[in-house]
Design a protein around this motif. Structure first.
Motif, PDB file in Angstrom:
ATOM      1  N   TRP A  10       0.848  -1.196   0.000  1.00  0.00           N
ATOM      2  CA  TRP A  10       0.000   0.000   0.000  1.00  0.00           C
ATOM      3  C   TRP A  10       0.882   1.244   0.000  1.00  0.00           C
ATOM      4  CZ3 TRP A  10      -4.947  -0.593  -1.072  1.00  0.00           C
ATOM      5  CH2 TRP A  10      -5.545  -1.828  -0.817  1.00  0.00           C
ATOM      6  N   HIS A  11       0.383   2.277  -0.725  1.00  0.00           N
ATOM      7  CA  HIS A  11       1.193   3.481  -0.908  1.00  0.00           C
ATOM      8  C   HIS A  11       0.267   4.703  -1.013  1.00  0.00           C
ATOM      9  CE1 HIS A  11       4.654   5.872  -2.268  1.00  0.00           C
ATOM     10  NE2 HIS A  11       3.867   6.366  -3.220  1.00  0.00           N
ATOM     11  N   HIS A  12       0.026   5.391   0.098  1.00  0.00           N
ATOM     12  CA  HIS A  12      -0.771   6.623   0.118  1.00  0.00           C
ATOM     13  C   HIS A  12      -2.156   6.398  -0.518  1.00  0.00           C
ATOM     14  CE1 HIS A  12       2.640   8.959   1.612  1.00  0.00           C
ATOM     15  NE2 HIS A  12       3.393   8.294   0.741  1.00  0.00           N
ATOM     16  N   HIS A  13      -2.616   7.406  -1.284  1.00  0.00           N
ATOM     17  CA  HIS A  13      -3.932   7.301  -1.927  1.00  0.00           C
ATOM     18  C   HIS A  13      -3.919   8.117  -3.213  1.00  0.00           C
ATOM     19  CE1 HIS A  13      -4.731  11.423  -0.565  1.00  0.00           C
ATOM     20  NE2 HIS A  13      -4.278  11.057   0.613  1.00  0.00           N
ATOM     21  N   ASP A  14      -4.911   7.893  -4.064  1.00  0.00           N
ATOM     22  CA  ASP A  14      -4.974   8.634  -5.327  1.00  0.00           C
ATOM     23  C   ASP A  14      -5.703   9.957  -5.127  1.00  0.00           C
ATOM     24  OD1 ASP A  14      -7.658   8.069  -5.202  1.00  0.00           O
ATOM     25  OD2 ASP A  14      -7.709   6.756  -6.951  1.00  0.00           O
ATOM     26  N   LYS A  15      -5.952  10.675  -6.204  1.00  0.00           N
ATOM     27  CA  LYS A  15      -6.575  11.996  -6.107  1.00  0.00           C
ATOM     28  C   LYS A  15      -8.022  11.930  -5.629  1.00  0.00           C
ATOM     29  CE  LYS A  15      -3.756  14.629  -9.391  1.00  0.00           C
ATOM     30  NZ  LYS A  15      -3.765  15.486 -10.608  1.00  0.00           N
ATOM     31  N   ASP A  16      -8.659  10.780  -5.772  1.00  0.00           N
ATOM     32  CA  ASP A  16     -10.044  10.613  -5.307  1.00  0.00           C
ATOM     33  C   ASP A  16     -10.121  10.147  -3.863  1.00  0.00           C
ATOM     34  OD1 ASP A  16     -11.154  11.325  -7.802  1.00  0.00           O
ATOM     35  OD2 ASP A  16     -10.764   9.313  -8.575  1.00  0.00           O
ATOM     36  N   GLY A  17      -8.964  10.020  -3.207  1.00  0.00           N
ATOM     37  CA  GLY A  17      -8.952   9.559  -1.824  1.00  0.00           C
ATOM     38  C   GLY A  17      -8.973   8.053  -1.683  1.00  0.00           C
ATOM     39  N   LEU A  37      -6.727   0.812 -17.310  1.00  0.00           N
ATOM     40  CA  LEU A  37      -6.043   1.783 -18.164  1.00  0.00           C
ATOM     41  C   LEU A  37      -4.641   1.245 -18.418  1.00  0.00           C
ATOM     42  CD1 LEU A  37      -7.127   5.128 -16.449  1.00  0.00           C
ATOM     43  CD2 LEU A  37      -8.036   4.138 -18.545  1.00  0.00           C
ATOM     44  N   ILE A  38      -4.287   1.027 -19.682  1.00  0.00           N
ATOM     45  CA  ILE A  38      -3.027   0.365 -20.032  1.00  0.00           C
ATOM     46  C   ILE A  38      -2.117   1.356 -20.768  1.00  0.00           C
ATOM     47  CG2 ILE A  38      -1.983  -1.567 -21.261  1.00  0.00           C
ATOM     48  CD1 ILE A  38      -4.682  -3.027 -21.015  1.00  0.00           C
ATOM     49  N   TYR A  39      -0.886   1.450 -20.276  1.00  0.00           N
ATOM     50  CA  TYR A  39       0.103   2.352 -20.875  1.00  0.00           C
ATOM     51  C   TYR A  39       1.322   1.525 -21.300  1.00  0.00           C
ATOM     52  CZ  TYR A  39      -2.608   5.934 -18.415  1.00  0.00           C
ATOM     53  OH  TYR A  39      -3.607   6.732 -17.944  1.00  0.00           O
ATOM     54  N   ALA A  40       1.778   1.759 -22.518  1.00  0.00           N
ATOM     55  CA  ALA A  40       2.988   1.092 -23.002  1.00  0.00           C
ATOM     56  C   ALA A  40       4.167   2.060 -22.894  1.00  0.00           C
ATOM     57  CB  ALA A  40       2.807   0.644 -24.448  1.00  0.00           C
ATOM     58  N   GLY A  41       5.342   1.509 -22.667  1.00  0.00           N
ATOM     59  CA  GLY A  41       6.542   2.345 -22.590  1.00  0.00           C
ATOM     60  C   GLY A  41       6.427   3.433 -21.544  1.00  0.00           C
ATOM     61  N   ASN A  42       6.751   4.670 -21.944  1.00  0.00           N
ATOM     62  CA  ASN A  42       6.701   5.808 -21.023  1.00  0.00           C
ATOM     63  C   ASN A  42       5.468   6.677 -21.230  1.00  0.00           C
ATOM     64  OD1 ASN A  42       9.181   5.146 -19.781  1.00  0.00           O
ATOM     65  ND2 ASN A  42      10.322   6.113 -21.461  1.00  0.00           N
ATOM     66  N   ASP A  43       4.446   6.119 -21.858  1.00  0.00           N
ATOM     67  CA  ASP A  43       3.229   6.897 -22.110  1.00  0.00           C
ATOM     68  C   ASP A  43       2.587   7.403 -20.819  1.00  0.00           C
ATOM     69  OD1 ASP A  43       3.659   6.378 -24.730  1.00  0.00           O
ATOM     70  OD2 ASP A  43       2.061   4.890 -24.962  1.00  0.00           O
ATOM     71  N   TYR A  44       2.813   6.709 -19.741  1.00  0.00           N
ATOM     72  CA  TYR A  44       2.195   7.103 -18.471  1.00  0.00           C
ATOM     73  C   TYR A  44       2.717   8.437 -17.961  1.00  0.00           C
ATOM     74  CZ  TYR A  44       6.519   5.694 -16.098  1.00  0.00           C
ATOM     75  OH  TYR A  44       7.819   5.599 -15.671  1.00  0.00           O
ATOM     76  N   GLN A  45       3.844   8.910 -18.505  1.00  0.00           N
ATOM     77  CA  GLN A  45       4.426  10.157 -18.038  1.00  0.00           C
ATOM     78  C   GLN A  45       3.831  11.377 -18.733  1.00  0.00           C
ATOM     79  OE1 GLN A  45       8.625   9.610 -18.703  1.00  0.00           O
ATOM     80  NE2 GLN A  45       8.900   8.358 -16.844  1.00  0.00           N
ATOM     81  N   GLY A  46       3.076  11.167 -19.804  1.00  0.00           N
ATOM     82  CA  GLY A  46       2.517  12.283 -20.546  1.00  0.00           C
ATOM     83  C   GLY A  46       1.110  12.638 -20.102  1.00  0.00           C
ATOM     84  N   PRO A  47       0.449  13.512 -20.873  1.00  0.00           N
ATOM     85  CA  PRO A  47      -0.939  13.890 -20.566  1.00  0.00           C
ATOM     86  C   PRO A  47      -1.841  12.657 -20.533  1.00  0.00           C
ATOM     87  CG  PRO A  47       0.012  15.331 -22.246  1.00  0.00           C
ATOM     88  CD  PRO A  47       0.981  14.195 -22.065  1.00  0.00           C
ATOM     89  N   GLY A  86      -1.749  10.569 -18.196  1.00  0.00           N
ATOM     90  CA  GLY A  86      -1.020   9.525 -17.488  1.00  0.00           C
ATOM     91  C   GLY A  86      -1.232   9.582 -15.987  1.00  0.00           C
ATOM     92  N   LEU A  87      -0.184   9.231 -15.239  1.00  0.00           N
ATOM     93  CA  LEU A  87      -0.296   9.118 -13.786  1.00  0.00           C
ATOM     94  C   LEU A  87      -0.750  10.398 -13.115  1.00  0.00           C
ATOM     95  CD1 LEU A  87       2.677   6.935 -12.475  1.00  0.00           C
ATOM     96  CD2 LEU A  87       0.260   6.358 -12.691  1.00  0.00           C
ATOM     97  N   VAL A  88      -0.246  11.549 -13.611  1.00  0.00           N
ATOM     98  CA  VAL A  88      -0.549  12.809 -12.926  1.00  0.00           C
ATOM     99  C   VAL A  88      -2.037  13.124 -12.950  1.00  0.00           C
ATOM    100  CG1 VAL A  88       1.734  13.834 -13.274  1.00  0.00           C
ATOM    101  CG2 VAL A  88      -0.018  14.047 -15.070  1.00  0.00           C
ATOM    102  N   ASP A  89      -2.787  12.490 -13.819  1.00  0.00           N
ATOM    103  CA  ASP A  89      -4.235  12.708 -13.845  1.00  0.00           C
ATOM    104  C   ASP A  89      -4.940  11.973 -12.710  1.00  0.00           C
ATOM    105  OD1 ASP A  89      -3.720  14.123 -16.110  1.00  0.00           O
ATOM    106  OD2 ASP A  89      -5.168  13.053 -17.388  1.00  0.00           O
ATOM    107  N   TYR A  90      -4.273  10.979 -12.149  1.00  0.00           N
ATOM    108  CA  TYR A  90      -4.928  10.132 -11.149  1.00  0.00           C
ATOM    109  C   TYR A  90      -4.220  10.122  -9.793  1.00  0.00           C
ATOM    110  CZ  TYR A  90      -6.908   8.465 -15.539  1.00  0.00           C
ATOM    111  OH  TYR A  90      -7.513   8.403 -16.764  1.00  0.00           O
ATOM    112  N   ILE A  91      -2.937  10.455  -9.799  1.00  0.00           N
ATOM    113  CA  ILE A  91      -2.155  10.415  -8.561  1.00  0.00           C
ATOM    114  C   ILE A  91      -1.422  11.745  -8.396  1.00  0.00           C
ATOM    115  CG2 ILE A  91      -0.330   9.204  -7.297  1.00  0.00           C
ATOM    116  CD1 ILE A  91      -0.906   6.741  -8.984  1.00  0.00           C
ATOM    117  N   ASP A  92      -1.459  12.289  -7.206  1.00  0.00           N
ATOM    118  CA  ASP A  92      -0.732  13.533  -6.944  1.00  0.00           C
ATOM    119  C   ASP A  92       0.752  13.342  -7.222  1.00  0.00           C
ATOM    120  OD1 ASP A  92      -2.958  15.013  -6.183  1.00  0.00           O
ATOM    121  OD2 ASP A  92      -2.876  14.254  -4.118  1.00  0.00           O
ATOM    122  N   LYS A  93       1.343  14.353  -7.823  1.00  0.00           N
ATOM    123  CA  LYS A  93       2.737  14.254  -8.255  1.00  0.00           C
ATOM    124  C   LYS A  93       3.671  13.915  -7.109  1.00  0.00           C
ATOM    125  CE  LYS A  93       6.210  16.799 -10.918  1.00  0.00           C
ATOM    126  NZ  LYS A  93       6.525  18.075 -11.631  1.00  0.00           N
TER     127      LYS A  93
END
Length: 729
Positions: free
Chosen positions: A378-385, A508-518, A520-527
């Motif tokens: 477990w690691h903190h929480h996402d933007k929705d709590g 939600l499936i990301y290939a390569g480094n796609d998760y780092q772009g728009p 991606g992760l920053v939409d769901y998890i605080d930076k």
């Protein structure tokens, strides 16, 4: 005791599949105009509705005064055209007031349907019974128009809050039965649902509108009813000298309206004592504001499904019911189909009880190899709590873990993760002040290759997915799959058929480094909480994994023995009960005044009492039989008086023939054609305690010598369980 046997007999009823469940639909006594406007229902089917409790933070008398103002017409309900008083009756002391009205409603329906039906207006009859002494208003209503085709019956009640006399509660229930409607049953049903959705919101708005109107007029308090003071005889001269006291006129309480429909979306008055309703008592009712605060925004139909399934569990499980959030997950998993949700929920409850999953977090000790090589945590929480779980699957040595631990140990570990997730959801609900019922999972696939497709490893994964899908539905809010390699489609092809369609939509499936772009992760998890191994600055305590040393591998025989031990660690036994062949359990009592306790569940042979034995001669019955149904969970106890042998018996229960005829019931005749249906399953546990170790009812056993003590600690004790302590004589 010689040949005297003491028998405890329990009958078990085979479920009647023909009467299982009904489609539920919200129908409101106070929004009956909406029903009439769209008079609808699928032919020959019945829809029922049970509301949550709405709480107004205003005294009963003030709410009644506001309620009165919506008659004879209400501008907030345009379709409510008029109402006429048919009969009215008041008691001499003004304590009771009964009034019957005939209400005229403008049919909000297509012109063609109006012409076919031959009516422009629909009429309802409402009967109101106000008791000022008890401070209650009971309302009943039924349709007069099309009564031979459509039956609408509604009830609602205003009453004083049981814990705060300055607040008012409102409840309602209704049923809608359309037998026929000129072939337009389906169309009319859809219209009715639409009408309900639009009018329910007005329920509380109308009451609050008139309460504000009263406040603007300076009316902030209306005294409670009090019996008239007795008049003592006085001399004429004295009486003439005394001024006559003003008499407060009685308040005429009109009929129910759309303003009284409980709407969780408009709830704003939840007493603190109701924020956590007591679980497991038949009188327990869900508050509309509690639903919104802890369970989320539900539609009227969804509210009704939750309440009715919860009521069924209260009645059938004798006080031991799961949490509301848990019930709601199973309803959501089956699109709020009560029959389907009840079936999978009962199966899951039996599974949890049989394997003691409720105690998993307290009893499961994770092996060291898991702590070192299982790459998840477990690691903190996402933007929705939502709680965030991270799994570095690509770094995990699945073959090594299976060879070192076995499939069942891995399954136990995953179940403990799910149990921990449920606990974290409850905590986050309190922390963030909004319902959080699921978690987010982030799966990092960097390093995934063909070695992860080792057949026993994939088999273990599929088994885990199957068990989790069956017992933890709607607990995954979102699954983020990062750095998916080329081999991922192969793995996905293998596992996707075992994943529910609703669950797959959350991937939600990301290939390569796609998760780092728009997107991606920053939409769901605080930076600031993105893990360091994904390019963030937050240190993540998830183990790095690596290969499990072969020195930790166990032999096939050792793994099989471990698997058997894990899944046979249950205090329960299972048995089939066949028609004409009861299942019996012999219990020997050595010390008088012992306590025989039992707990069993009915699901879908040994006979100790000889058929030639006579009750009263060869044995005595010391407990009255109980008739149980599918899904019921029963607990009980019996204090013995003499040493000897006691028999706990389960037998197949056949429904009696019709009382007015000697002919058998149709169900009985049909049942005789299916031999396989003449059986049911029970899962039971029994225990004998010394009287000094027994502290109350079966569900409150606290004896340190009792194997049942842990089980009872996790269930709610209530007087509704089938418990007894009759002394044998």
């Amino acid at each position: 005791m010689g040949n005297i046997w003491l028998s405890c007999c329990i009958e078990v009823t085979v479920p009647d599949k023909t009467n299982r469940g009904q489609l539920l639909q919200r129908a409101s006594p106070c929004t009956f105009c909406s029903v009439a406007s769209a008079i609808g229902k699928t032919a020959t089917m019945v829809q029922k509705y049970q509301s949550p409790v709405r709480v107004y933070k205003q005294p009963f008398e003030l709410v009644m005064a506001a309620y009165e103002r919506r008659f004879p017409t209400c501008p907030l309900i345009p379709m409510f055209v008029d109402s006429d008083v048919v009969t009215e009756e008041k008691s001499d002391d003004g304590a009771t007031h009964r009034i019957e009205r005939r209400c005229k409603l403008d049919v909000d329906a297509p012109r063609l349907l109006k012409r076919i039906a031959g009516v422009d207006f629909v009429y309802f009859v409402q009967k109101n019974s106000l008791d000022r002494r008890e401070r209650t208003l009971h309302i009943e209503s039924h349709n007069e128009t099309f009564a031979n085709r459509v039956i609408i019956y509604e009830q609602c009640c205003y009453s004083v809050h049981p814990e705060n006399e300055d607040w008012t509660c409102f409840e309602q229930s209704a049923s809608l039965d359309i037998k026929s409607f000129f072939g337009f049953e389906s169309t009319v049903e859809k219209m009715a649902i639409k009408q309900y959705a639009s009018s329910i919101k007005k329920g509380k708005e109308i009451i609050e509108y008139y309460l504000r109107e009263l406040e603007e007029e300076g009316v902030e308090h209306i005294p409670c009813w009090a019996p008239p003071a007795p008049v003592s005889p006085v001399r004429p001269s004295v009486a003439a000298a005394r001024p006559e006291l003003p008499v407060t006129p009685a308040i005429s309480i009109p009929v129910a309206s759309a303003k009284d429909t409980p709407s969780n979306k408009d709830s704003s008055s939840l007493p603190g004592s109701l924020s956590e309703p007591l679980t497991g008592t038949p009188d327990d009712k869900l508050d509309a504001d509690y639903i919104k605060r802890y369970l989320g925004d539900l539609t009227p139909l969804q509210e009704s499904c939750l309440i009715r399934l919860r009521q069924w569990l209260q009645e059938s499980h004798k006080g031991k019911i799961p949490k509301d959030e848990h019930i709601l997950r199973f309803l959501r998993a089956r699109d709020f189909n009560i029959d389907k949700a009840r079936e999978i929920l009962c199966q899951s409850l039996t599974w949890r009880k049989q394997h003691q999953v409720d105690y998993l977090l307290d009893t499961w000790n994770s092996p060291q190899v898991l702590s070192d090589y299982y790459t998840g945590g477990w690691h903190h929480h996402d933007k929705d709590g939502r709680p965030l779980y991270i799994l570095r699957l690509g770094q995990m040595d699945t073959k090594g873990l299976v060879r070192a631990l076995g499939e069942e140990s891995l399954l136990r570990h995953v179940l403990s993760i799910n149990e921990e997730g449920l606990r974290r959801c409850e905590e986050n609900t309190k922390v963030f002040g909004r319902p959080i019922s699921c978690w987010t999972c982030l799966v990092d696939l960097e390093g995934l290759n063909m070695r992860h497709l080792w057949r026993p490893g994939v088999k273990a994964l599929l088994r885990i997915i199957e068990v989790v899908e069956a017992n933890y539905p709607e607990t995954l809010g979102r699954l983020l799959i990062l750095r998916a390699p080329r081999v991922f489609p192969v793995l996905w092809t293998l596992v996707s058929p075992f994943i529910d369609e609703n669950t797959r939509k959350k991937f939600l499936i990301y290939a390569g480094n796609d998760y780092q772009g728009p997107g991606g992760l920053v939409d769901y998890i605080d930076k600031e909480v993105i893990p360091d191994f994904l390019g963030g600055d937050c240190m993540c305590e998830v183990p790095d994994g690596g290969l499990v040393p072969k020195s930790l591998y166990r032999t096939t025989e050792e793994l099989e023995n471990e698997d058997i031990r894990l899944w046979t660690e249950t205090i329960y036994q299972s048995a089939s009960v066949f028609k004409g062949s009861p299942h019996e359990l012999l219990i020997e009592i050595v010390d008088a005044s012992s306590v025989v306790t039992w707990d069993f569940d009915v699901g879908n042979n040994v006979q100790l009492i000889d058929k030639s034995w006579m009750l009263g001669q060869d044995y005595s019955m010391v407990e009255s039989p109980l008739t149980c149904k599918e899904g019921e969970s029963v607990q009980g106890s019996h204090v013995t008086r003499w040493p000897g042998f006691y028999i706990l018996q389960w037998r197949f229960h056949s429904m009696p023939a019709c009382a007015t005829t000697n002919l058998p019931r149709v169900d009985d005749v049909l049942a005789t054609l299916q031999v396989s249906s003449h059986k049911c399953k029970v899962m039971y546990y029994t225990e004998v305690l010394g009287s000094e170790d027994f502290r109350g009812s079966m569900t409150s056993l606290e004896s340190s010598h009792s194997g049942f003590s842990q089980l009872s600690a996790a269930t709610t004790s209530s007087s509704q369980s089938h418990c007894s302590s009759m002394i044998s004589r």
